[in-house]
Design a protein around this motif. Structure first.
Motif, PDB file in Angstrom:
ATOM      1  N   UNK A  90      -5.650  -1.709  -9.502  1.00 21.58           N
ATOM      2  CA  UNK A  90      -5.864  -3.097  -9.101  1.00 21.58           C
ATOM      3  C   UNK A  90      -5.811  -3.280  -7.580  1.00 21.58           C
ATOM      4  N   UNK A  91      -5.319  -2.296  -6.854  1.00 23.29           N
ATOM      5  CA  UNK A  91      -5.300  -2.318  -5.382  1.00 23.29           C
ATOM      6  C   UNK A  91      -4.650  -3.594  -4.840  1.00 23.29           C
ATOM      7  N   UNK A  92      -3.456  -3.892  -5.344  1.00 19.01           N
ATOM      8  CA  UNK A  92      -2.737  -5.086  -4.925  1.00 19.01           C
ATOM      9  C   UNK A  92      -2.191  -4.923  -3.511  1.00 19.01           C
ATOM     10  N   UNK A 118       3.168   7.538  -0.849  1.00 17.47           N
ATOM     11  CA  UNK A 118       1.978   7.290  -1.661  1.00 17.47           C
ATOM     12  C   UNK A 118       1.350   5.919  -1.408  1.00 17.47           C
ATOM     13  N   UNK A 119       1.638   5.325  -0.263  1.00 17.26           N
ATOM     14  CA  UNK A 119       1.095   4.010   0.065  1.00 17.26           C
ATOM     15  C   UNK A 119       1.735   2.871  -0.709  1.00 17.26           C
ATOM     16  N   UNK A 120       2.753   3.162  -1.501  1.00 14.39           N
ATOM     17  CA  UNK A 120       3.347   2.145  -2.366  1.00 14.39           C
ATOM     18  C   UNK A 120       4.608   1.515  -1.772  1.00 14.39           C
ATOM     19  N   UNK A 152      -1.068 -13.167  -3.181  1.00 15.07           N
ATOM     20  CA  UNK A 152      -0.160 -12.372  -3.998  1.00 15.07           C
ATOM     21  C   UNK A 152      -0.900 -11.977  -5.273  1.00 15.07           C
ATOM     22  N   UNK A 153      -0.179 -11.419  -6.217  1.00 17.96           N
ATOM     23  CA  UNK A 153      -0.732 -10.991  -7.492  1.00 17.96           C
ATOM     24  C   UNK A 153       0.291 -11.336  -8.567  1.00 17.96           C
ATOM     25  N   UNK A 154      -0.163 -11.635  -9.765  1.00 15.53           N
ATOM     26  CA  UNK A 154       0.729 -12.031 -10.860  1.00 15.53           C
ATOM     27  C   UNK A 154       1.806 -10.980 -11.134  1.00 15.53           C
ATOM     28  N   UNK A 155       1.489  -9.718 -10.927  1.00 16.91           N
ATOM     29  CA  UNK A 155       2.479  -8.663 -11.168  1.00 16.91           C
ATOM     30  C   UNK A 155       3.695  -8.806 -10.255  1.00 16.91           C
ATOM     31  N   UNK A 195       9.465  -2.000  -6.409  1.00 12.74           N
ATOM     32  CA  UNK A 195       8.133  -2.053  -5.798  1.00 12.74           C
ATOM     33  C   UNK A 195       7.382  -0.734  -6.003  1.00 12.74           C
ATOM     34  N   UNK A 196       8.070   0.378  -5.892  1.00 10.67           N
ATOM     35  CA  UNK A 196       7.426   1.681  -6.100  1.00 10.67           C
ATOM     36  C   UNK A 196       6.931   1.811  -7.541  1.00 10.67           C
ATOM     37  N   UNK A 197       7.770   1.475  -8.496  1.00 11.21           N
ATOM     38  CA  UNK A 197       7.379   1.583  -9.904  1.00 11.21           C
ATOM     39  C   UNK A 197       6.224   0.638 -10.248  1.00 11.21           C
ATOM     40  N   UNK A 198       6.309  -0.599  -9.759  1.00  7.27           N
ATOM     41  CA  UNK A 198       5.213  -1.543  -9.991  1.00  7.27           C
ATOM     42  C   UNK A 198       3.949  -1.081  -9.284  1.00  7.27           C
ATOM     43  N   UNK A 199       4.106  -0.525  -8.085  1.00  9.44           N
ATOM     44  CA  UNK A 199       2.946  -0.013  -7.354  1.00  9.44           C
ATOM     45  C   UNK A 199       2.271   1.121  -8.090  1.00  9.44           C
ATOM     46  N   UNK A 200       3.054   2.033  -8.639  1.00 10.86           N
ATOM     47  CA  UNK A 200       2.461   3.128  -9.415  1.00 10.86           C
ATOM     48  C   UNK A 200       1.664   2.589 -10.590  1.00 10.86           C
TER      49      UNK A 200
END
Length: 150
Positions: free
Chosen positions: A93-95, A106-108, A37-40, A80-85
């Motif tokens: 960061x390519x999480x 957009x792959x998000x 996972x990632x901290x975000x 998830x979309x907003x955090x992905x953007x």
């Protein structure tokens, strides 16, 4: 303790508990699902559970389960979309990358995961209810209010 103060403290306790639960469980689920996972995702999980509680468990509590699950799925998908953007597109960061999955934006975000969020709203709502019950403690008693009130 005055009633307004107790009520505000309960709200703070409830929201803190919801945020902590979401910020712990969202990355845990991700680790169990894909191995990392990632901290975000902790921040995203906390935001998601706060929003699910406010919308699905409070504002829509009288609506049908499918309606609440649809809104819960939408909440998680939008977060998830907003955090992905921010995390993937702005900070590079390519999480995660859902580009290979069907019906992605957009792959998000993608439809398969939005369907998973639909189902995941059920235990998330139960967790919200548990956090709300836990935040009610300690309950104010007559003897405690008689001691603290002037």
């Amino acid at each position: 303790m005055k009633k307004e103060s107790f009520s505000m403290n309960r709200t703070v306790r409830k929201n803190s508990l919801l945020f902590l639960a979401g910020s712990g469980l969202y990355p845990l689920l991700e680790v169990l699902w894909r191995g990392y996972s990632h901290a975000s995702m902790a921040l995203a999980g906390g935001v998601c559970l706060l929003l699910i509680n406010a919308v699905c468990c409070e504002k829509m509590k009288r609506r049908s389960l499918p309606a609440r699950c649809a809104i819960g799925s939408l909440i998680i998908t939008v977060v998830e979309f907003l955090f992905g953007l921010l995390v993937n597109r702005v900070l590079h960061l390519h999480v995660w990358d859902y580009s290979a999955l069907p019906l992605n934006i957009m792959g998000q975000i993608c439809l398969p995961f939005s369907l998973i969020w639909f189902v995941l709203t059920i235990p998330a709502s139960a967790l919200c209810k548990l956090c709300c019950r836990l935040s009610a403690f300690p309950k104010e008693t007559k003897s405690a209010s008689a001691i603290t009130d002037p």
